[in-house]
Design a protein around this motif. Structure first.
Motif, mmCIF file in Angstrom:
data_model
loop_
_atom_site.group_PDB
_atom_site.id
_atom_site.type_symbol
_atom_site.label_atom_id
_atom_site.label_comp_id
_atom_site.label_asym_id
_atom_site.label_seq_id
_atom_site.Cartn_x
_atom_site.Cartn_y
_atom_site.Cartn_z
ATOM 1 N N ARG A 1 -1.169 4.864 38.087
ATOM 2 C CA ARG A 1 -2.044 3.842 38.664
ATOM 3 C C ARG A 1 -3.097 4.534 39.521
ATOM 4 O O ARG A 1 -2.785 5.193 40.509
ATOM 5 N N ASP A 2 -4.374 4.348 39.150
ATOM 6 C CA ASP A 2 -5.476 5.009 39.855
ATOM 7 C C ASP A 2 -6.136 4.121 40.900
ATOM 8 O O ASP A 2 -6.713 4.635 41.866
ATOM 9 N N ARG A 3 -6.095 2.802 40.711
ATOM 10 C CA ARG A 3 -6.730 1.886 41.665
ATOM 11 C C ARG A 3 -5.990 0.560 41.633
ATOM 12 O O ARG A 3 -5.536 0.108 40.579
ATOM 13 N N LEU B 1 -8.610 -6.050 39.395
ATOM 14 C CA LEU B 1 -8.647 -5.195 38.207
ATOM 15 C C LEU B 1 -8.021 -3.859 38.607
ATOM 16 O O LEU B 1 -8.665 -3.026 39.243
ATOM 17 N N SER B 2 -6.768 -3.662 38.275
ATOM 18 C CA SER B 2 -6.080 -2.402 38.568
ATOM 19 C C SER B 2 -6.300 -1.443 37.415
ATOM 20 O O SER B 2 -6.224 -1.829 36.239
ATOM 21 N N LEU B 3 -6.577 -0.185 37.764
ATOM 22 C CA LEU B 3 -6.894 0.818 36.756
ATOM 23 C C LEU B 3 -5.715 1.759 36.570
ATOM 24 O O LEU B 3 -5.050 2.147 37.539
ATOM 25 N N TYR B 4 -5.482 2.147 35.325
ATOM 26 C CA TYR B 4 -4.393 3.053 34.956
ATOM 27 C C TYR B 4 -4.949 4.105 34.007
ATOM 28 O O TYR B 4 -6.013 3.923 33.392
ATOM 29 N N SER B 5 -4.220 5.203 33.884
ATOM 30 C CA SER B 5 -4.673 6.276 32.997
ATOM 31 C C SER B 5 -3.467 7.019 32.447
ATOM 32 O O SER B 5 -2.388 7.042 33.062
ATOM 33 N N PHE C 1 -6.684 -0.949 31.989
ATOM 34 C CA PHE C 1 -6.774 -1.815 33.162
ATOM 35 C C PHE C 1 -5.914 -3.054 32.938
ATOM 36 O O PHE C 1 -5.513 -3.373 31.806
ATOM 37 N N SER C 2 -5.616 -3.726 34.040
ATOM 38 C CA SER C 2 -4.904 -5.005 33.979
ATOM 39 C C SER C 2 -5.530 -5.938 35.001
ATOM 40 O O SER C 2 -5.916 -5.501 36.095
ATOM 41 N N LYS C 3 -5.625 -7.210 34.649
ATOM 42 C CA LYS C 3 -6.209 -8.202 35.552
ATOM 43 C C LYS C 3 -5.096 -9.014 36.193
ATOM 44 O O LYS C 3 -4.247 -9.586 35.495
ATOM 45 N N ASP C 4 -5.092 -9.041 37.527
ATOM 46 C CA ASP C 4 -4.102 -9.807 38.294
ATOM 47 C C ASP C 4 -2.675 -9.463 37.872
ATOM 48 O O ASP C 4 -1.833 -10.353 37.664
#
Length: 297
Positions: free
Chosen positions: A141-143, A147-151, A193-196
């Motif tokens: 998890r980067d942010r 909108l949470s960001l993943y990589s 990314f994922s929303k909520d």
């Protein structure tokens, strides 16, 4: 005047000065001299009362501040059944044979299939299923936000290379012996990314546009990013076509010797344009995500 009268007058003349001096002299030989009135009106310093100094109190030595309690838990590991463990040390083990697992404080062993999320010194990770896949994987998890960001970062094989420094030469690589190259690997980072806190989605302009449709500012930035993407694609196609024609003309020229076609040089600027447009596209995407997470319009 008779002789007696004469003698009396002489004795009286001698005794008169002595009487005068006796009157001026102090009456008592052992008494102290009188103090003048001006001196009496001035306060005597020796007679002023002295201020009594309070007795000095001994200052106790400063006690050192108590040491903070030792940290025994700094990472969290969550299971799919809702159980959360706290650990000071979390390591991921990937044996050659067998399943990968987490080792907590060198004692507790947890299979990755049981893990929902975990933390270690490198960040926060989640176990999830990627789009169009039924197999779980681990994403960093980067942010965090709406909108949470993943990589996912992986090392891929990129063929054999050549190293002029020999087997152990070259930076970051493992070259071949005697100047022949060995295997070359490259690091590939894929973003999601994922929303909520919803399902994981691919980081594509289409998916981001749908997710941020309720924010006018983010939608406008992503629209501009899609234009940059279109221009980049057109530049790639044009550059590839011009370079192909130029190379074909170079090798099919009837002139003696090899003469490079001008089309080859004309295609080089077109190949650079997508790099500039791609940078602007990525900048717009980041701005759109930040604006959406801040709730701005």
């Amino acid at each position: 005047m008779t002789f007696r009268s004469y003698f009396f007058l002489l004795a009286l003349g001698i005794a008169s000065p002595m009487l005068v001096q006796a009157q001026d002299a102090p009456r008592q030989l052992n008494s102290l001299p009188a103090v003048p009135d001006s001196a009496r009106r001035q306060p005597q310093l020796s007679q002023q009362p002295q201020m009594q100094q309070p007795p000095s109190q001994a200052v106790p030595p400063r006690q050192p501040a108590p040491a903070p309690p030792a940290e025994t838990t700094r990472f969290a590991v969550g299971l799919k059944n809702g159980t959360v463990y706290k650990a000071y040390d979390v390591e991921i083990k990937q044996p050659v044979f067998g399943r990968s697992y987490l080792l907590l404080d060198d004692q507790r062993r947890l299979d990755l299939n049981e893990i929902s999320f975990y933390e270690d010194e490198t960040g926060h990770y989640v176990r999830t299923t990627l789009p169009r896949s039924k197999r779980e994987t681990t994403l960093r998890r980067d942010r965090v936000g709406r909108l949470s960001l993943y990589s996912d970062t992986r090392t891929q094989y990129a063929g054999n290379g050549y190293s002029p420094y020999g087997r152990y030469g070259g930076y970051g690589g493992y070259g071949g012996y005697g100047g022949f190259g060995g295997p070359v690997y490259r690091t590939v980072k894929t973003e999601y990314f994922s929303k909520d806190n919803g399902p994981i989605q691919d980081m594509s302009l289409r998916n981001l546009s749908l997710a941020t449709a309720d924010n006018a500012g983010s939608a406008a930035l992503l629209m501009q990013a899609r234009k940059y993407q279109t221009y980049s694609t057109m530049s790639y196609v044009a550059a590839a076509g011009i370079l192909a024609v130029g190379i074909f003309s170079t090798f099919n020229s009837n002139q003696s010797g090899i003469s490079v076609s001008p089309l080859v040089y004309a295609g080089i600027p077109l190949a650079i344009v997508p790099l500039v447009l791609g940078s602007k596209q990525q900048k717009n995407v980041k701005q759109a995500i930040s604006l959406y997470n801040r709730g701005g319009e």
